[in-house]
Design a protein around this motif. Structure first.
Motif, PDB file in Angstrom:
ATOM      1  N   PRO A   5       9.760   8.163   3.252  1.00 60.80           N
ATOM      2  CA  PRO A   5       8.546   7.596   2.640  1.00 60.80           C
ATOM      3  C   PRO A   5       7.643   8.691   2.062  1.00 60.80           C
ATOM      4  CG  PRO A   5       9.009   6.530   4.733  1.00 60.80           C
ATOM      5  CD  PRO A   5       9.993   7.658   4.604  1.00 60.80           C
ATOM      6  N   ASP A   6       7.042   8.382   0.916  1.00 61.01           N
ATOM      7  CA  ASP A   6       6.245   9.369   0.169  1.00 61.01           C
ATOM      8  C   ASP A   6       5.226  10.107   1.037  1.00 61.01           C
ATOM      9  OD1 ASP A   6       7.507   8.958  -2.249  1.00 61.01           O
ATOM     10  OD2 ASP A   6       6.078   7.439  -2.927  1.00 61.01           O
ATOM     11  N   GLU A   7       4.516   9.347   1.915  1.00 61.15           N
ATOM     12  CA  GLU A   7       3.417  10.011   2.637  1.00 61.15           C
ATOM     13  C   GLU A   7       3.928  11.125   3.558  1.00 61.15           C
ATOM     14  OE1 GLU A   7       4.174   6.769   2.918  1.00 61.15           O
ATOM     15  OE2 GLU A   7       3.976   6.041   4.983  1.00 61.15           O
TER      16      GLU A   7
ATOM     17  N   ARG B 160      10.156  13.785  -6.236  1.00 58.06           N
ATOM     18  CA  ARG B 160      11.247  13.011  -6.815  1.00 58.06           C
ATOM     19  C   ARG B 160      10.913  11.527  -6.950  1.00 58.06           C
ATOM     20  NH1 ARG B 160      16.634  13.753  -3.459  1.00 58.06           N
ATOM     21  NH2 ARG B 160      15.773  15.753  -2.959  1.00 58.06           N
ATOM     22  N   THR B 161       9.633  11.165  -6.755  1.00 54.10           N
ATOM     23  CA  THR B 161       9.156   9.830  -7.146  1.00 54.10           C
ATOM     24  C   THR B 161       7.862  10.046  -7.936  1.00 54.10           C
ATOM     25  OG1 THR B 161       7.692   9.501  -5.243  1.00 54.10           O
ATOM     26  CG2 THR B 161       9.996   8.832  -4.951  1.00 54.10           C
ATOM     27  N   ILE B 162       7.501   9.044  -8.693  1.00 53.34           N
ATOM     28  CA  ILE B 162       6.278   9.168  -9.507  1.00 53.34           C
ATOM     29  C   ILE B 162       5.049   9.347  -8.607  1.00 53.34           C
ATOM     30  CG2 ILE B 162       6.158   6.636  -9.776  1.00 53.34           C
ATOM     31  CD1 ILE B 162       4.927   9.204 -12.343  1.00 53.34           C
TER      32      ILE B 162
ATOM     33  N   GLY C 121      13.280   7.921 -14.320  1.00 54.38           N
ATOM     34  CA  GLY C 121      12.611   7.592 -15.589  1.00 54.38           C
ATOM     35  C   GLY C 121      11.100   7.827 -15.561  1.00 54.38           C
ATOM     36  N   PRO C 122      10.369   7.168 -14.628  1.00 55.13           N
ATOM     37  CA  PRO C 122       8.911   7.341 -14.595  1.00 55.13           C
ATOM     38  C   PRO C 122       8.479   8.785 -14.340  1.00 55.13           C
ATOM     39  CG  PRO C 122       9.602   5.495 -13.207  1.00 55.13           C
ATOM     40  CD  PRO C 122      10.847   6.149 -13.683  1.00 55.13           C
TER      41      PRO C 122
ATOM     42  N   PHE D 231       6.243  11.103 -16.837  1.00 55.59           N
ATOM     43  CA  PHE D 231       5.011  11.748 -16.374  1.00 55.59           C
ATOM     44  C   PHE D 231       4.978  13.214 -16.823  1.00 55.59           C
ATOM     45  CE2 PHE D 231       2.816  14.021 -12.810  1.00 55.59           C
ATOM     46  CZ  PHE D 231       1.545  13.491 -12.988  1.00 55.59           C
ATOM     47  N   TYR D 232       6.090  13.936 -16.607  1.00 60.22           N
ATOM     48  CA  TYR D 232       6.097  15.359 -16.964  1.00 60.22           C
ATOM     49  C   TYR D 232       6.220  15.558 -18.472  1.00 60.22           C
ATOM     50  CZ  TYR D 232       6.250  16.370 -12.000  1.00 60.22           C
ATOM     51  OH  TYR D 232       5.924  16.449 -10.671  1.00 60.22           O
ATOM     52  N   ASN D 233       6.879  14.627 -19.121  1.00 64.49           N
ATOM     53  CA  ASN D 233       6.962  14.702 -20.585  1.00 64.49           C
ATOM     54  C   ASN D 233       5.568  14.564 -21.196  1.00 64.49           C
ATOM     55  OD1 ASN D 233       8.493  15.053 -22.884  1.00 64.49           O
ATOM     56  ND2 ASN D 233       8.639  12.841 -23.257  1.00 64.49           N
TER      57      ASN D 233
END
Ligand code: G5P
Ligand code: MG
Length: 225
Positions: free
Chosen positions: A68-70, A97-99, A188-189, A193-195
């Motif tokens: 999990p992200d947190e 590795r997630t938005i 993709g997302p 974001f970095y693009n």
């Protein structure tokens, strides 16, 4: 003395087995003053020392699911807060590795040494499974070997410490397909974001020996005086 005219703050994006760890090792041989941080290696070290995070993470990793992200964000943010200085050059492998992870890291480093380059390693996903099945690792250091591509000098033994190598629990055909699925769903997302930040580059090649010279040239042209 730094090898760089301006700090290199690089994130390597790439599918499981695309060669993020391999490119990291090659870059560290060329640029010793870069701090390399692999989220997977840090998690495997937590598992080895049976910490609370390690116990929580082992099930996710064994099933090919993302932590999990947190939890992962806290682990890496604490590490970066302890290790980075305003002039640091660093290399992130596997985080964000997630938005959500990408946005959180971007906000937390906004006034500091934020990422200035994201490189996607674009490798044909059909060639990767074979690499994974032939991978052996030294857990303590994160060094990776491959029975064909870069075998250890003594079979199943780490070149540096002489300790035995092991297989990763997630390097099976079944778990690999889940890891790949989650990578493809999240990519993709994160790329968008970095693009939008203007820092995304893609380097394609079905061998790490094709990708590395392109990556090294990009760094040489843009970060080294
Ligand atoms: P990890 O540890 O980040 P993955 O799945 O992202 O794991 P992995 O498997 O470590 O990535 P890699 O580093 O991209 O792959 O590839 P590598 O090790 O360099 O190369 C793979 C093999 O191929 C090696 O044996 C190498 O020698 C060989 N090889 C390299 N180049 C070539 C070549 O040109 N030819 C050939 N023949 N062989 C080659 O994450 C693991 C888990 O931790 C959690 C998740 O559960 C994840 O699944 N995790 C996170 N969860 C949430 N958020 C995060 N940010 C997380 N980070 C980790
Ligand atoms: Mg790796």
């Amino acid at each position: 003395m730094s090898s760089f005219a301006r700090p290199l703050r690089l994130l390597l994006l790439g599918a499981p087995g695309s060669g993020k760890g391999t490119q990291t090792s090659k870059l560290l041989k060329k640029y010793s003053d870069v701090l390399a941080i692999s989220s997977g290696d840090l998690l495997r070290q937590e598992i080895a020392r049976k910490s609370t995070l390690g116990q929580l993470s082992s099930k996710y990793i064994a099933e090919g699911k993302l932590i999990p992200d947190e939890h992962i964000t806290k682990l890496i943010s604490n590490y970066l807060a302890a290790e980075l200085t305003p002039t640091s050059s660093y290399l992130l492998d596997g985080f964000p590795r997630t938005i959500n992870q990408g946005r959180t890291l971007h906000e937390s480093l906004k006034q500091g040494p934020n990422l200035n380059l994201v490189v996607e390693l674009d490798v044909d996903q059909n060639v990767i499974l074979d690499r994974i099945e032939k991978r052996w690792v030294h857990t303590g250091s994160g060094r990776v070997y491959n029975l064909d591509y870069n075998p250890p000098k003594v079979p199943f033994t780490d070149d540096v410490t002489g300790e035995p190598l092991s297989k990763r629990v997630d390097d099976t055909r079944e778990v690999f397909s889940k890891r790949l699925e989650s990578y493809n769903a999240e990519l993709g997302p994160l790329k968008d974001f970095y693009n939008d930040l203007g820092i995304l580059e893609t380097i394609s090649g079905d061998s790490s020996d094709i990708i590395f010279p392109k990556l090294a040239k990009f760094i040489e042209d843009n970060y080294v005086s």
